[in-house]
Design a protein around this motif. Structure first.
Motif, short mmCIF file in Angstrom:
data_model
loop_
_atom_site.label_atom_id
_atom_site.label_comp_id
_atom_site.label_asym_id
_atom_site.label_seq_id
_atom_site.Cartn_x
_atom_site.Cartn_y
_atom_site.Cartn_z
N LEU A 132 61.47 52.13 64.01
CA LEU A 132 61.06 51.74 62.66
C LEU A 132 61.28 50.25 62.41
CD1 LEU A 132 62.32 54.80 60.59
CD2 LEU A 132 59.97 54.26 61.25
N VAL B 296 58.38 47.62 61.36
CA VAL B 296 58.40 46.85 60.11
C VAL B 296 58.34 45.36 60.37
CG1 VAL B 296 59.83 46.27 58.11
CG2 VAL B 296 59.58 48.66 58.81
N ILE C 241 53.57 46.15 62.32
CA ILE C 241 52.79 46.18 61.09
C ILE C 241 52.37 44.78 60.63
CG2 ILE C 241 52.80 46.86 58.65
CD1 ILE C 241 54.59 49.18 59.39
N LEU D 256 49.08 49.13 55.58
CA LEU D 256 50.25 49.96 55.31
C LEU D 256 49.94 51.44 55.50
CD1 LEU D 256 51.73 48.21 52.13
CD2 LEU D 256 52.38 47.90 54.53
N SER E 111 49.21 52.22 59.38
CA SER E 111 50.44 52.13 60.17
C SER E 111 51.34 53.33 59.91
CB SER E 111 51.18 50.83 59.85
OG SER E 111 50.39 49.71 60.13
N THR E 112 51.45 53.73 58.65
CA THR E 112 52.28 54.89 58.31
C THR E 112 51.72 56.16 58.94
OG1 THR E 112 52.89 53.87 56.21
CG2 THR E 112 53.24 56.24 56.41
N TRP F 225 56.32 38.67 54.82
CA TRP F 225 55.23 38.64 55.80
C TRP F 225 55.14 37.28 56.47
CZ3 TRP F 225 53.57 43.31 56.79
CH2 TRP F 225 53.63 44.29 55.79
N CYS G 9 57.84 36.94 59.11
CA CYS G 9 57.51 37.76 60.28
C CYS G 9 56.44 37.08 61.13
CB CYS G 9 57.04 39.14 59.83
SG CYS G 9 58.33 40.22 59.19
#
Length: 654
Positions: A145, A149, A153, A385, A388-389, A560, A563
Motif C-alpha cells: 500500500l 500511494v 498511483i 484514484l 488504482s483502488t 502529488w 511524489c
C-alpha cells in the motif's frame, strides 16, 4: 507550421530594469506559458497588463525565447492575440480539442473499463498471491500500500494527465514535453512488442484448456491417457495413496506433456518443433484481437464491456465455491498470516514496489494512448484514484480465491500449504487450480468459466498493449499511416504472431519465462524513471500543474508534486538497482537456465532501452547551432501551433 528556434543573430539579452518599455511590449506570449520567437508579426499581440507579471514573470532568455508563465488578466484570462485569441477556459480548450478531429471514446465507461481491463490482468490472478505469501502474508500489505500511494498511483495519474492534455501517443508526445527524450517512446513500443511475443501464448494455453474442457470428464482428471507416465498419481479418486517427491499429478502431466510437450525439448539449446495445436489457438486469439482493435477505441471500447466485467463475475463464483471446500480456511490463514519480521528485509520492499508498478502499468504507453482519446476536461484525477483502488482490491480478491483452492489442495494431499504452492507463474493456474477443479461438483462448468476468465483477462491487456503501439506510431507517422489503420494493425498482428513462433515450440515455455524475466523487467522500470524525470524536472512541475488546472480547474496538491519530483523517482531507482545488483537464477520445471541466457537476456532488455540515449545523440547531432544552443533546443518543446489545446512552444524548467 512549427515554430523554429532562433540562431545566434536572433538571440536577446535577459530583461532587466534597463530595458525600454518597447522591449516589454514586444514580449510574445500565449496562454499556458506558450513561447513564440520574436518577429515583426509578433507586435500584433497586445501589451501585457501591468499586474500580469505577478503570476508569471516575462523574461528573455539566452536561447531567444520569451518565457511567460500563465499571464492572466483580471478575469483569469490572458490578453492574447486579438486577431486570433487562444482559448482561456477549460470549456474553450475542449472545443479546440474537438476541432482537432481526434477520435474520442463513445462513453466515459468505455474508457474506464478499458483501463481497468488493462491494469487487471493475468498477473493479478497468480503473481500477487505468491508475492504476498512469500513476503510476510498480511504484513506484505503494508509495503504494498505504501508503494502504491507514493509510487504507483502518482505515476498512473501523471500518465493520464499527459495523455489527456497533449492528446498524443507515446512517441510524438515528447515533442510537447522534452524532445530529447523522444527515445522513450520508441523504447516503450519495443517493450510492448516483446510482451506481445509471449503474453498471448499464455492465452493460447488457456484456449486449449477451454477446448479440452468440453467433455463429461476433464482430460487431466485421470492417469489413463497416452501422455501419462508411471509417476502419475491420482490421489483424488483413490484412498491411501502415498504422495512422494517423484509423484506427478494428472494435471501436471497434462500441462507439461500434452499442452506444452516440454519433454520433447532439451531447453533453450534445443527448442524442438512447433506445437501446431497451440499455433492454431494463438492464431484464433490474434484474429479476435485484430477485429477488436482494427477500427480504434470505439470498437475495443465496446468489447471490454464483456472482457473487463466477466472476470469479476467468475471470481465471485469461484470465491464462493472455494470458501466451501474442505481446508479452504488453511489457505486463507496462510495467505494473510502476518510475518512482521520480513518487513525488515529489503527484498520485501523491492517486491512490493515492482508488483504495484507492473500491476498498474505506467510506462507501457497504454495510459497515454487511452487518455489521449478522452474529452479535454475529463476528471482523470478521479479516474486514477478509482482505477488504482479497483486494481489493488482485485489483486487481494484474486489472492483469496487462489488460496482457498491451495488450502483445499493441502487438505487433500495431507501436506502444508507452502509445499502445495511451490510453483509460481502460470503453473499455479494450469496445474494447481486446474487440478482442484477436477474434484469439484460440476467440474466441467467450473473449468469452462475459469479458462474463459483467463482468456478475457489476457485479451484486455493485449488490446491495451497493442493500442499503445498503434496510437504511438499513427500519431508519429500520421501522414503516412493514419488513413490505413486497418492495414497497419493487420501488419502489426502478423508481425506479433511471427515473433511468437518461438514460444509455440516444444520448449516454448522456457522462452516465455525468458522473455518475461529479461525483456520487460528492468527496461520498463528504467523507462518509467526517465519519464518521471523528464516531466517533473525538465518540463517542470509548475507547467505540469498549470496543465492540470487548465483541464480540471484545480492544481495538484503538494503531496502529488513531491511524489512526482522526488519520491516516485527514488522508488524506481531503488527497484532498478535491486534488479541489476541481484540477478535471479532462472529455473523452470527441471531445467536450470544456463549462464549465457543471462547475457542474451540483458542484451534483449538493453535493445529497447538503448533507444533513449541513441535518440539523445541523434537529436543533438541534427540540431543546428552551438552545443549550448543544441541542448536548449533539444529540451524545448517543438509543438505545432494547430495541434491541440496546448499549442505553441514552451520553455522547459531547466
Amino acid at each position: 507550421m512549427a515554430v523554429i528556434l532562433p540562431l545566434n543573430n536572433e538571440m536577446s539579452t535577459l530583461n532587466s530594469e534597463k530595458d525600454s518599455p518597447d522591449t516589454t511590449k514586444e514580449e510574445d506570449y500565449k496562454e499556458n506559458g506558450v513561447l513564440i520567437k520574436n518577429s515583426p508579426s509578433a507586435h500584433k499581440l497586445s501589451d501585457s497588463p501591468p499586474g500580469s507579471l505577478e503570476k508569471g514573470e516575462a523574461g528573455r532568455i539566452s536561447n531567444g525565447y520569451s518565457a511567460v508563465q500563465s499571464p492572466e488578466g483580471p478575469n483569469g484570462s490572458s490578453d492574447g492575440d486579438r486577431d486570433c485569441p487562444l482559448p482561456s477556459a477549460p470549456g474553450e480548450l475542449q472545443e479546440l480539442a474537438k476541432d482537432s478531429g481526434r477520435e474520442t471514446w463513445s462513453k466515459k465507461t468505455d474508457f474506464m473499463l478499458s483501463v481497468i481491463g488493462y491494469a487487471v490482468d493475468l498477473g493479478n490472478v497468480w503473481r500477487f498471491p505468491y508475492i504476498a505469501y512469500q513476503n510476510g502474508g498480511g504484513a506484505f500489505l503494508i509495503p504494498y500500500l505504501l508503494m502504491a500511494v507514493f509510487g504507483g498511483i502518482p505515476l498512473f495519474y501523471m500518465e493520464l494527465v499527459l495523455g489527456q492534455y497533449h492528446r498524443n501517443g507515446a512517441i510524438s508526445i515528447w515533442r510537447k514535453i522534452c524532445p530529447i527524450f523522444k527515445g522513450i517512446g520508441y523504447a516503450i513500443c519495443i517493450v510492448a512488442l516483446y510482451v506481445a511475443f509471449y503474453y498471448n501464448t499464455i492465452m493460447a494455453w488457456a484456449l486449449y484448456y477451454l477446448y479440452s474442457s468440453f467433455t463429461s470428464e476433464l482430460p487431466w482428471s485421470s492417469c489413463n491417457n497416452v501422455w501419462n507416465t508411471q509417476n502419475c498419481t491420482n490421489y483424488f479418486l483413490k484412498d491411501n495413496v502415498t504422495w512422494t517427491k517423484y509423484s506427478t499429478s494428472p494435471a501436471e502431466e497434462f500441462y507439461i506433456r500434452q499442452v506444452l510437450n516440454v519433454h520433447k525439448s532439451h531447453g533453450l539449446e534445443d527448442l524442438g518443433g512447433i506445437s501446431w495445436h497451440l499455433a492454431i489457438c494463438l492464431l484464433f486469439i490474434f484474429i479476435v484481437v485484430y477485429f477488436s482493435i482494427w477500427k480504434g477505441v470505439k470498437t475495443s471500447g465496446k468489447v471490454v464491456w464483456v472482457t473487463a466485467t466477466l472476470p469479476y463475475l467468475v471470481l465471485f463464483i469461484l470465491l464462493v465455491r472455494g470458501a466451501t471446500l474442505p481446508g479452504a480456511w488453511r489457505g486463507i490463514l496462510y495467505y494473510l498470516k502476518p510475518e512482521w519480521n520480513k518487513l525488515l528485509t529489503t527484498q520485501v520492499w523491492v517486491d512490493a514496489a515492482a508488483q504495484i508498478f507492473f500491476s498498474l502499468g505506467p510506462g507501457f504507453g497504454v495510459l497515454l494512448a487511452f487518455a489521449s482519446y478522452n474529452k479535454f476536461n475529463n476528471n482523470c484525477y478521479k479516474d486514477a484514484l478509482i482505477i488504482s483502488t479497483v486494481n489493488c482490491l482485485t489483486s487481494f480478491l484474486s489472492g483469496c480465491v487462489m488460496f482457498t483452492v491451495l488450502g483445499y489442495m493441502a487438505e487433500m494431499r495431507n501436506e502444508k500449504v507452502e509445499d502445495v504452492a511451490k510453483d509460481t507463474g502460470p503453473s499455479l493456474l494450469f496445474i494447481t487450480y486446474a487440478e482442484a477443479i477436477t474434484n469439484m461438483p460440476a467440474s466441467t462448468f467450473f473449468a469452462i468459466i475459469f479458462f474463459i476468465m483467463l482468456i478475457t483477462l489476457g485479451l484486455d491487456s493485449t488490446f491495451a498493449g497493442l493500442e499503445g503501439v498503434i496510437t504511438a506510431v499513427l500519431d508519429e507517422y500520421s501522414v503516412l499511416l493514419r488513413k490505413h489503420r486497418e492495414w497497419f494493425v493487420l501488419g502489426l498482428i502478423i508481425f506479433c504472431y511471427l515473433g511468437a513462433l518461438s514460444t509455440l515450440t516444444y520448449g516454448g515455455a522456457y522462452v516465455v519465462k525468458f522473455f518475461e524475466e529479461y525483456a520487460t523487467g528492468a527496461a520498463i522500470i528504467a523507462v518509467v524513471f526517465l519519464e518521471s524525470i523528464a516531466v517533473s524536472w525538465f518540463y517542470g512541475m509548475k507547467r505540469f500543474c498549470r496543465d492540470v488546472k487548465g483541464m480540471l480547474g484545480f492544481s495538484p496538491g503538494w503531496f502529488w508534486q513531491i511524489c512526482w519530483v522526488a519520491i516516485s523517482p527514488i522508488i524506481l531507482l531503488f527497484i532498478i538497482a535491486s534488479f541489476l545488483s541481484a540477478p535471479r537464477e532462472l529455473k523452470l520445471f527441471d531445467y536450470t537456465y544456463p549462464y549465457w541466457t543471462a547475457v542474451v537476456g540483458y542484451c534483449i532488455g538493453t535493445s529497447s532501452f538503448i533507444c533513449v540515449p541513441s535518440y539523445m545523440v541523434y537529436k543533438l547531432i541534427i540540431t543546428p547551432g552551438t552545443f549550448k544552443q543544441r541542448i536548449l533546443r533539444s529540451i524545448t518543446p517543438e509543438v505545432e501551433e494547430n495541434e491541440t489545446p496546448n499549442s505553441g512552444i514552451h520553455l522547459n524548467s531547466v
